[in-house]
Scaffold this motif. Structure first.
Motif, PDB file in Angstrom:
ATOM      1  N   SER A   1       0.809  -1.219   0.000  1.00  0.00           N
ATOM      2  CA  SER A   1       0.000   0.000   0.000  1.00  0.00           C
ATOM      3  C   SER A   1       0.843   1.271   0.000  1.00  0.00           C
ATOM      4  O   SER A   1       0.404   2.320  -0.471  1.00  0.00           O
ATOM      5  N   LEU A   2       2.087   1.177   0.511  1.00  0.00           N
ATOM      6  CA  LEU A   2       2.936   2.369   0.578  1.00  0.00           C
ATOM      7  C   LEU A   2       3.521   2.773  -0.776  1.00  0.00           C
ATOM      8  O   LEU A   2       4.141   3.824  -0.893  1.00  0.00           O
ATOM      9  N   ILE A   3       3.296   1.947  -1.798  1.00  0.00           N
ATOM     10  CA  ILE A   3       3.790   2.305  -3.129  1.00  0.00           C
ATOM     11  C   ILE A   3       3.147   3.608  -3.601  1.00  0.00           C
ATOM     12  O   ILE A   3       3.712   4.327  -4.437  1.00  0.00           O
ATOM     13  N   VAL A   4       1.970   3.928  -3.075  1.00  0.00           N
ATOM     14  CA  VAL A   4       1.311   5.165  -3.494  1.00  0.00           C
ATOM     15  C   VAL A   4       2.165   6.387  -3.181  1.00  0.00           C
ATOM     16  O   VAL A   4       2.052   7.418  -3.862  1.00  0.00           O
ATOM     17  N   VAL A   5       3.027   6.296  -2.164  1.00  0.00           N
ATOM     18  CA  VAL A   5       3.836   7.453  -1.777  1.00  0.00           C
ATOM     19  C   VAL A   5       4.797   7.854  -2.887  1.00  0.00           C
ATOM     20  O   VAL A   5       4.720   8.985  -3.403  1.00  0.00           O
ATOM     21  N   PRO A   6       5.733   6.983  -3.323  1.00  0.00           N
ATOM     22  CA  PRO A   6       6.654   7.422  -4.384  1.00  0.00           C
ATOM     23  C   PRO A   6       5.948   7.722  -5.704  1.00  0.00           C
ATOM     24  O   PRO A   6       6.371   8.617  -6.446  1.00  0.00           O
ATOM     25  N   MET A   7       4.864   6.996  -6.007  1.00  0.00           N
ATOM     26  CA  MET A   7       4.183   7.227  -7.285  1.00  0.00           C
ATOM     27  C   MET A   7       3.507   8.600  -7.334  1.00  0.00           C
ATOM     28  O   MET A   7       3.650   9.344  -8.309  1.00  0.00           O
ATOM     29  N   PHE A   8       2.769   8.959  -6.289  1.00  0.00           N
ATOM     30  CA  PHE A   8       2.109  10.259  -6.287  1.00  0.00           C
ATOM     31  C   PHE A   8       3.122  11.395  -6.118  1.00  0.00           C
ATOM     32  O   PHE A   8       2.928  12.494  -6.653  1.00  0.00           O
ATOM     33  N   VAL A   9       4.193  11.151  -5.373  1.00  0.00           N
ATOM     34  CA  VAL A   9       5.246  12.167  -5.261  1.00  0.00           C
ATOM     35  C   VAL A   9       5.894  12.392  -6.623  1.00  0.00           C
ATOM     36  O   VAL A   9       6.151  13.541  -7.023  1.00  0.00           O
ATOM     37  N   LEU A  10       6.141  11.308  -7.352  1.00  0.00           N
ATOM     38  CA  LEU A  10       6.704  11.425  -8.708  1.00  0.00           C
ATOM     39  C   LEU A  10       5.751  12.181  -9.621  1.00  0.00           C
ATOM     40  O   LEU A  10       6.176  13.048 -10.400  1.00  0.00           O
ATOM     41  N   LEU A  11       4.446  11.891  -9.516  1.00  0.00           N
ATOM     42  CA  LEU A  11       3.449  12.576 -10.317  1.00  0.00           C
ATOM     43  C   LEU A  11       3.523  14.089 -10.090  1.00  0.00           C
ATOM     44  O   LEU A  11       3.540  14.879 -11.039  1.00  0.00           O
ATOM     45  N   GLY A  12       3.589  14.475  -8.821  1.00  0.00           N
ATOM     46  CA  GLY A  12       3.663  15.904  -8.495  1.00  0.00           C
ATOM     47  C   GLY A  12       4.958  16.541  -8.946  1.00  0.00           C
ATOM     48  O   GLY A  12       4.960  17.668  -9.472  1.00  0.00           O
ATOM     49  N   ASN A  13       6.072  15.835  -8.764  1.00  0.00           N
ATOM     50  CA  ASN A  13       7.370  16.401  -9.146  1.00  0.00           C
ATOM     51  C   ASN A  13       7.490  16.588 -10.650  1.00  0.00           C
ATOM     52  O   ASN A  13       8.018  17.607 -11.128  1.00  0.00           O
ATOM     53  N   VAL A  14       7.007  15.618 -11.412  1.00  0.00           N
ATOM     54  CA  VAL A  14       7.071  15.731 -12.871  1.00  0.00           C
ATOM     55  C   VAL A  14       6.156  16.861 -13.342  1.00  0.00           C
ATOM     56  O   VAL A  14       6.520  17.645 -14.235  1.00  0.00           O
ATOM     57  N   SER A  15       4.964  16.966 -12.748  1.00  0.00           N
ATOM     58  CA  SER A  15       4.046  18.044 -13.118  1.00  0.00           C
ATOM     59  C   SER A  15       4.671  19.406 -12.873  1.00  0.00           C
ATOM     60  O   SER A  15       4.552  20.324 -13.694  1.00  0.00           O
TER      61      SER A  15
ATOM     62  N   GLY B   1      -1.465   7.440 -12.838  1.00  0.00           N
ATOM     63  CA  GLY B   1      -1.323   8.893 -12.857  1.00  0.00           C
ATOM     64  C   GLY B   1       0.094   9.324 -13.159  1.00  0.00           C
ATOM     65  O   GLY B   1       0.321  10.218 -13.986  1.00  0.00           O
ATOM     66  N   ALA B   2       1.078   8.683 -12.496  1.00  0.00           N
ATOM     67  CA  ALA B   2       2.480   9.041 -12.717  1.00  0.00           C
ATOM     68  C   ALA B   2       2.892   8.749 -14.164  1.00  0.00           C
ATOM     69  O   ALA B   2       3.561   9.568 -14.813  1.00  0.00           O
ATOM     70  N   ALA B   3       2.472   7.589 -14.687  1.00  0.00           N
ATOM     71  CA  ALA B   3       2.835   7.227 -16.059  1.00  0.00           C
ATOM     72  C   ALA B   3       2.220   8.200 -17.065  1.00  0.00           C
ATOM     73  O   ALA B   3       2.882   8.631 -18.016  1.00  0.00           O
ATOM     74  N   LEU B   4       0.959   8.563 -16.848  1.00  0.00           N
ATOM     75  CA  LEU B   4       0.288   9.465 -17.785  1.00  0.00           C
ATOM     76  C   LEU B   4       0.909  10.856 -17.782  1.00  0.00           C
ATOM     77  O   LEU B   4       1.054  11.485 -18.842  1.00  0.00           O
ATOM     78  N   VAL B   5       1.292  11.349 -16.614  1.00  0.00           N
ATOM     79  CA  VAL B   5       1.904  12.678 -16.542  1.00  0.00           C
ATOM     80  C   VAL B   5       3.263  12.677 -17.236  1.00  0.00           C
ATOM     81  O   VAL B   5       3.616  13.631 -17.932  1.00  0.00           O
ATOM     82  N   ILE B   6       4.025  11.607 -17.062  1.00  0.00           N
ATOM     83  CA  ILE B   6       5.324  11.509 -17.748  1.00  0.00           C
ATOM     84  C   ILE B   6       5.120  11.488 -19.258  1.00  0.00           C
ATOM     85  O   ILE B   6       5.811  12.190 -20.016  1.00  0.00           O
ATOM     86  N   LEU B   7       4.159  10.680 -19.741  1.00  0.00           N
ATOM     87  CA  LEU B   7       3.878  10.621 -21.174  1.00  0.00           C
ATOM     88  C   LEU B   7       3.387  11.970 -21.695  1.00  0.00           C
ATOM     89  O   LEU B   7       3.763  12.400 -22.794  1.00  0.00           O
ATOM     90  N   LEU B   8       2.553  12.643 -20.906  1.00  0.00           N
ATOM     91  CA  LEU B   8       2.049  13.961 -21.300  1.00  0.00           C
ATOM     92  C   LEU B   8       3.184  14.969 -21.408  1.00  0.00           C
ATOM     93  O   LEU B   8       3.244  15.759 -22.361  1.00  0.00           O
ATOM     94  N   ALA B   9       4.107  14.942 -20.438  1.00  0.00           N
ATOM     95  CA  ALA B   9       5.246  15.858 -20.461  1.00  0.00           C
ATOM     96  C   ALA B   9       6.151  15.590 -21.665  1.00  0.00           C
ATOM     97  O   ALA B   9       6.639  16.521 -22.320  1.00  0.00           O
ATOM     98  N   LEU B  10       6.349  14.307 -21.976  1.00  0.00           N
ATOM     99  CA  LEU B  10       7.178  13.961 -23.134  1.00  0.00           C
ATOM    100  C   LEU B  10       6.491  14.362 -24.431  1.00  0.00           C
ATOM    101  O   LEU B  10       7.146  14.862 -25.366  1.00  0.00           O
ATOM    102  N   ALA B  11       5.176  14.150 -24.506  1.00  0.00           N
ATOM    103  CA  ALA B  11       4.439  14.483 -25.720  1.00  0.00           C
ATOM    104  C   ALA B  11       4.473  15.987 -25.987  1.00  0.00           C
ATOM    105  O   ALA B  11       4.532  16.420 -27.148  1.00  0.00           O
ATOM    106  N   ARG B  12       4.449  16.771 -24.931  1.00  0.00           N
ATOM    107  CA  ARG B  12       4.490  18.229 -25.090  1.00  0.00           C
ATOM    108  C   ARG B  12       5.919  18.768 -25.144  1.00  0.00           C
ATOM    109  O   ARG B  12       6.123  19.978 -25.245  1.00  0.00           O
ATOM    110  N   ARG B  13       6.894  17.881 -25.025  1.00  0.00           N
ATOM    111  CA  ARG B  13       8.310  18.266 -24.986  1.00  0.00           C
ATOM    112  C   ARG B  13       8.554  19.322 -23.902  1.00  0.00           C
ATOM    113  O   ARG B  13       9.313  20.280 -24.107  1.00  0.00           O
TER     114      ARG B  13
END
Length: 434
Positions: free
Chosen positions: A61-75, A252-264
């Motif tokens: 269950s604690l996997i949500v911590v690094p994943m959501f933190v990564l989502l926020g940092n990439v955003s 969420g983390a994967a989609l934000v990374i893909l979105l950031a890459l798609a928008r360069r």
């Protein structure tokens, strides 16, 4: 020496270590380990240290911590936060105090990505404060709105506060996330009302922003739409039962990374920095969980939670009187400890008392997080105030603290409404999980 007395000495030692700037995680770990050694022997203490440390870091269950933190940092690294703020400003910036209201809205939207109050305050503050300064906003309203708006990151899901609370109490992360939605929206609305009231009583503090055409409004909305879609997909997926919280964090983390890459919008160096920040933040949170998991068995052996419950029952205050005493203790601790420290130190002690008094543990999780949020903007610690001070070094600390006071009153009103009407917090999780 009685077990309770040993426990009190252990708690005192923990606070003493914190006073000497020992990290919270190690303060709890040291106090818990040596307390168990004194009461149960070295073998038992060593066994708890090994088993609880492994259980904490291997928790699915604690996997949500690094994943959501990564989502926020990439955003943040990709500049998506600017888009959220600009979209919010386009709709409310024309009203009195509009930029401050847009800052609150921007914090609420970014909260649904980052789960961190500090990240919200820093990210939106860097964007909004220069604009408010340019338009002549009062320093107190400008900085107060950012500091208070940032606290929404600890309440609106995905919230690291709820994750830690869930781990400490073995409650459902999904139910806690859903429980934070309506209180978070309520607090956001009251913050915006507060901005309006301050601007009405002091028009110079919150002047109107420039007009934005309807074409520009919809254009900015379209620019922010992909990130909003990620937020809706992640949190909405949990609500409709498509994702578990862990799966939602990964998607969420994967989609934000893909979105950031798609928008360069994300360079290799910025992505590496986001990964590094994610590892650093996640390691800190994991260490906090390990420290709490070592401290909890020590507190259980000392019977301090039981003694506290019996002591409160002996006062004849009743359930809500006991709750008031606990909340007042939180307010006092909030003057000296940061929010995460308050949760991990107090929940193992007060949670049995809450259950004994018949309160819903999910509801109390929301109440506890709101009180912890209040500590983030109250002196002398006020972590979010110090964060905003770092973004606006020319604004005196006293001005920022004065600026957050009206928002603190809004938080007290929110807390009172949730205590008076528990369904504000429980409606969505009860509807969703039956």
């Amino acid at each position: 020496m009685s077990d309770v007395l040993v426990g009190l000495c252990g708690i005192a030692a923990m606070f003493l270590l914190m006073a000497f700037r020992t990290p919270v995680a190690f303060s709890m770990l040291i106090s818990g380990f040596f307390g168990l050694w004194i009461l149960e022997g070295f073998k038992a203490a060593g066994g708890v240290l090994l088993t609880e440390s492994y259980a904490a870091v291997s928790s699915y269950s604690l996997i949500v911590v690094p994943m959501f933190v990564l989502l926020g940092n990439v955003s943040s690294a990709a500049g998506f936060s600017r888009g959220l703020y600009d979209a919010a400003f386009a709709w409310v910036g024309r009203f009195r105090g509009g930029l401050a209201s847009a800052s609150v809205l921007g914090c609420a939207l970014f909260s649904a990505v980052s789960g961190s109050s500090v990240a919200c305050a820093v990210t939106i503050g860097k964007v909004a404060l220069p604009e408010m300064k340019r338009l002549g906003y009062g320093q107190g309203l400008a900085t107060g709105a950012i500091a208070a708006g940032g606290t929404l990151g600890f309440l609106i899901p995905p919230s690291t506060g709820f994750v830690i609370y869930a781990v400490l109490t073995e409650e459902s992360i999904g139910r806690l996330f859903m429980a934070g939605i309506l209180p978070g929206l309520l607090m956001m609305a009251l913050f915006i009302v507060t901005v309006w009231l301050v601007s009405v009583f002091d028009p110079a503090a919150g002047p109107r922003g420039p007009a934005v055409t309807w074409r520009e409004r919809f254009s900015l909305m379209l620019g922010a739409a992909p990130l909003v879609a990620v937020i809706v997909l992640s949190i909405g997926g949990i609500y409709v039962g498509v994702f578990t919280p862990v799966e939602a964090s990964g998607v969420g983390a994967a989609l934000v990374i893909l979105l950031a890459l798609a928008r360069r919008a994300l360079t290799a160096s910025a992505f590496r920095a986001a990964l590094f920040d994610t590892v650093k933040t996640s390691a800190m949170l994991y260490m906090v969980v390990i420290g709490a998991n070592v401290l909890n068995p020590f507190l259980a052996v000392t019977q301090i939670p039981t003694a506290l419950g019996e002591g409160l029952a002996g006062l004849g205050l009743g359930p809500y009187g006991s709750l008031l005493v606990i909340l007042l203790a939180y307010v006092v601790l909030g003057m000296f400890l940061d929010g995460l420290s308050m949760l991990v130190v107090t929940i193992p002690i007060v949670f049995p008392v809450i259950l004994a008094n018949g309160f819903d543990p999910i509801w109390f999780g929301v109440v506890a997080v709101i009180v912890v949020e209040m500590g983030m903007i109250t002196p002398p610690v006020g972590l979010n105030v110090f964060v905003v001070k770092g973004v606006a070094p020319d604004v005196p600390m006293s001005v920022i603290f004065r600026g957050v006071m009206p928002f603190l009153m809004a938080m007290i009103v929110t807390l009172g409404l949730i205590i008076a009407f528990p369904q504000i917090a429980l409606l969505i999780p009860d509807t969703m999980f039956g």
